[in-house]
Enzyme design. Structure first.
Site, PDB file in Angstrom:
ATOM      1  N   HIS A  80      33.400 -34.650  51.879  1.00  0.00           N
ATOM      2  CA  HIS A  80      33.184 -34.291  50.474  1.00  0.00           C
ATOM      3  C   HIS A  80      34.050 -33.099  50.087  1.00  0.00           C
ATOM      4  O   HIS A  80      34.750 -32.521  50.910  1.00  0.00           O
ATOM      5  CB  HIS A  80      31.706 -33.982  50.219  1.00  0.00           C
ATOM      6  CG  HIS A  80      31.162 -32.879  51.075  1.00  0.00           C
ATOM      7  ND1 HIS A  80      30.569 -33.117  52.302  1.00  0.00           N
ATOM      8  CD2 HIS A  80      31.139 -31.525  50.914  1.00  0.00           C
ATOM      9  CE1 HIS A  80      30.199 -31.960  52.839  1.00  0.00           C
ATOM     10  NE2 HIS A  80      30.538 -30.987  52.022  1.00  0.00           N
ATOM     11  N   TYR A  97      30.349 -32.404  46.251  1.00  0.00           N
ATOM     12  CA  TYR A  97      30.296 -33.747  45.658  1.00  0.00           C
ATOM     13  C   TYR A  97      31.209 -34.679  46.452  1.00  0.00           C
ATOM     14  O   TYR A  97      32.207 -34.239  47.031  1.00  0.00           O
ATOM     15  CB  TYR A  97      30.754 -33.735  44.193  1.00  0.00           C
ATOM     16  CG  TYR A  97      29.828 -33.010  43.256  1.00  0.00           C
ATOM     17  CD1 TYR A  97      28.686 -33.634  42.738  1.00  0.00           C
ATOM     18  CD2 TYR A  97      30.076 -31.691  42.888  1.00  0.00           C
ATOM     19  CE1 TYR A  97      27.829 -32.962  41.885  1.00  0.00           C
ATOM     20  CE2 TYR A  97      29.227 -31.009  42.033  1.00  0.00           C
ATOM     21  CZ  TYR A  97      28.101 -31.658  41.534  1.00  0.00           C
ATOM     22  OH  TYR A  97      27.248 -30.984  40.682  1.00  0.00           O
ATOM     23  N   THR A  98      30.854 -35.947  46.442  1.00  0.00           N
ATOM     24  CA  THR A  98      31.685 -36.960  47.105  1.00  0.00           C
ATOM     25  C   THR A  98      32.351 -37.837  46.054  1.00  0.00           C
ATOM     26  O   THR A  98      31.661 -38.493  45.271  1.00  0.00           O
ATOM     27  CB  THR A  98      30.847 -37.862  48.032  1.00  0.00           C
ATOM     28  OG1 THR A  98      30.162 -37.048  48.982  1.00  0.00           O
ATOM     29  CG2 THR A  98      31.743 -38.845  48.766  1.00  0.00           C
ATOM     30  N   CYS A 252      21.184 -40.225  52.858  1.00  0.00           N
ATOM     31  CA  CYS A 252      21.548 -39.187  51.906  1.00  0.00           C
ATOM     32  C   CYS A 252      20.663 -39.329  50.674  1.00  0.00           C
ATOM     33  O   CYS A 252      20.650 -40.371  50.019  1.00  0.00           O
ATOM     34  CB  CYS A 252      23.020 -39.303  51.516  1.00  0.00           C
ATOM     35  SG  CYS A 252      23.588 -37.932  50.484  1.00  0.00           S
TER      36      CYS A 252
END
Length: 278
Positions: A80, A97-98, A252
């Site tokens: 990320h 954030y990814t 996740c």
């Protein structure tokens, strides 16, 4: 004279062959060179927002331009980036954030962001418009993926926790040499909360034998074929690969969900080596 001509022809042939070999080697060398990554793990770099697409009342997709049309972000699969912005009080805030894009998506990267009422970074994204810049640093993360490292992945995602799962699934399925199967359980409150639903359905349509999705909702509509409530041991048993040395379960989601899933997985016999939490 005939002997000279014969040897001359042979020498020319060898020369042509060597030139061809040299050209082929040069082509392989050039084609194998990867574009330079735009990310810096130590310093924030600024990327311009070139498109904002509102997906729902509190979810938007942001597209950021890279320096050139052929530039790549340089983010390893499953890792990320850190984004820096300002909260409602004007103070700096940094959050991971990814991106939903891969390095095969040259010239840009995209983030799908769910903006929460009290979220500090959510304020920054609510205020972001086309032409604004986002400060980004990376890559970050412990997950390192190699094609075919496992026979199958089980994925347990909740809410915005879908983004690393989508990135990994896409990288697997779009790689012709990767034969890994992917089984995703994706939990949300309502149908409207399901992020990337169209993209996920596209993967199930294109790779029906290798990618499976099971949706779970706390508040399902009247006509609903998926799971109801919270992700249970029974759901994991039915929709994820069974414990084995050549499988891995990725999870996740919100902290309470991650904790509950860890307990469910342990009860089902998944060892710590078979699990990874983003």
């Amino acid at each position: 004279m005939d002997l000279i001509e014969k040897h001359g022809i042979e020498l020319v042939g060898v020369a042509v062959a060597l030139v061809a070999i040299g050209a082929g080697a040069a082509y392989i060398l050039l084609s194998s060179k990867k574009p330079k990554a735009c990310l810096d793990p130590e310093n924030f770099r600024e990327f311009k927002c070139v498109k904002r697409t509102q997906l729902s009342h509190n979810v938007a997709k942001f597209k950021f331009a890279l320096p050139t049309p052929t530039s790549v972000l340089g983010l390893p699969i499953g890792q990320h980036i850190s984004c820096r912005g300002k909260d409602s009080l004007g103070e700096d805030v940094i959050k991971p954030y990814t991106p939903i894009t891969l390095d095969s998506d040259v010239g840009h990267f995209e983030l799908v962001i769910k903006m929460y009422p009290q979220g500090r970074m959510s304020h920054h994204f609510r205020e972001m418009r086309v032409g604004d810049y986002m400060a980004v640093k990376g890559p970050k993360g412990r997950f390192k993926y190699q094609p075919n490292q496992v026979r199958a992945f089980g994925m347990l995602a909740g809410g915005s926790g879908i983004t690393p799962m989508f990135q990994v699934a896409r990288a697997i399925l779009e790689n012709p040499i990767d034969k890994t199967n992917v089984h995703l359980i994706y939990a949300n409150v309502t149908v409207e909360d399901i992020l990337l639903k169209e993209e996920l359905e596209g993967l199930t349509s294109k790779y029906p034998n290798r990618f499976k999705v099971y949706y779970v909702l706390n508040q399902p509509p009247e006509e609903w074929n998926g799971g109801v409530g919270f992700v249970s041991k029974e759901m994991i048993e039915a929709h994820c690969p069974a414990p084995a040395a050549d499988i891995q379960i990725l999870r996740c989601g919100p902290p309470p969900m991650n904790k509950a899933m860890a307990a469910n997985l342990e009860a089902l016999g998944y060892t710590s080596e078979m699990q990874f939490q983003f």
